[in-house]
Design an enzyme around this catalytic site. Sequence first.
Site, PDB file in Angstrom:
ATOM      1  N   CYS A 156      -8.407  65.780  54.870  1.00 27.75           N
ATOM      2  CA  CYS A 156      -8.303  65.125  53.704  1.00 27.75           C
ATOM      3  C   CYS A 156      -9.642  64.452  53.466  1.00 27.75           C
ATOM      4  CB  CYS A 156      -7.081  64.107  53.553  1.00 27.75           C
ATOM      5  SG  CYS A 156      -6.779  63.220  52.213  1.00 27.75           S
ATOM      6  N   SER A 157      -9.718  63.098  53.583  1.00 31.05           N
ATOM      7  CA  SER A 157     -10.940  62.306  53.368  1.00 31.05           C
ATOM      8  C   SER A 157     -10.983  61.117  54.072  1.00 31.05           C
ATOM      9  CB  SER A 157     -10.887  61.935  51.800  1.00 31.05           C
ATOM     10  OG  SER A 157     -10.002  61.184  51.721  1.00 31.05           O
ATOM     11  N   CYS A 158     -10.429  61.078  55.340  1.00 34.85           N
ATOM     12  CA  CYS A 158     -10.611  59.954  56.178  1.00 34.85           C
ATOM     13  C   CYS A 158     -11.740  59.967  56.723  1.00 34.85           C
ATOM     14  CB  CYS A 158      -9.449  60.207  57.652  1.00 34.85           C
ATOM     15  SG  CYS A 158      -7.828  60.406  57.152  1.00 34.85           S
ATOM     16  N   CYS A 169     -13.371  65.278  57.890  1.00 33.41           N
ATOM     17  CA  CYS A 169     -11.702  64.916  57.788  1.00 33.41           C
ATOM     18  C   CYS A 169     -11.235  66.334  57.271  1.00 33.41           C
ATOM     19  CB  CYS A 169     -11.353  63.917  57.171  1.00 33.41           C
ATOM     20  SG  CYS A 169      -9.482  63.928  56.947  1.00 33.41           S
TER      21      CYS A 169
END
Lengths: 212, 101
Positions: A119-121, A116
């Site tokens: 971000c951090s999906c 991702c």
Amino acid sequence: MPHDHHDPLSPSGHPYRQDNDEPLSYWQMMEIAVRELMIEKGHLTANEIATQIDAMDARSPADGAAVVARAWVDPAFKARLLDNAGAASTEMGFDIGPLNLIAVENTDKIHNLIVCTLCSCYPRNLLGLPPDWYKTRAYRSRAVSEPRAVLREFGVELAEYVTVRVHDSTADMRYIVLPARPAGTEDLTEAELAQLVTRDSMIGTGVPRRTL
Amino acid sequence: MGGMPAGPIPMEGHDFSLWEKRVDALLTLCGSKGFFTVDGLRRALEDMGEEAFEKYSYYERWIASINQNLVEGGHYTLEELGTRMEEIRVRGQTYGDANHG
């Protein structure tokens, strides 16, 4: 055991991060304040927060591994998984929530890697919370520009003829890798196969174990 | 930051602490209750500028963004937040102490 003994590593093999006995930080104060204000104003309840944390703690890569193992032994399930990973996972009793989940299949010619960049999906409903490295600038920056070098850092060396496909997740679109079933595992049960499926093999930074 | 040059990937991990899990839970609940969307989370994160990504940890940035979205949404005021944080500060020296106030 003496009471003054502090185990340096947690059950997951990571050092404990001090939380409740470190000096209170500005951001921790903010978290307490936001939570208290939202509860007092009736927007949230303490119970909802506790329930949410429990649900999150209950998720682990074992959930994803069960889905992968099912796909390895059941071709019809595998077809449904590749068609709609959310629906297929729900079929096995995993709550995927509203997000779109796409399973991408590794073969002897294609290796998929998930990142991702924003971000951090992450497919957290099947794997739990993402590992720290998944959220680092280094991984997010380089996974898309030099995936083979990144894979080498994780110990995955791919032949030149293998195509690497990098999938950039978003808030609405998460990916999970369906790793290739290791050769020589024909005699294993579905439950045994699930034990071969590592977290990283479902992110694409690893491959399944070859033996139990 | 996708595609930008960067060094080796740090492999060390840590177990999430309680306050980090609570931040995570707050975000999920704010999303499911419709207080703001993940796009709102991202907008506030990106407005922080690159420096914030060096200086603050992951969940530190998240709670800052959650707070900004909730204030903008009128769920409480900045003044209420400031007053409450001051009350919390004097409750104790540690997260555990301050949380039981």
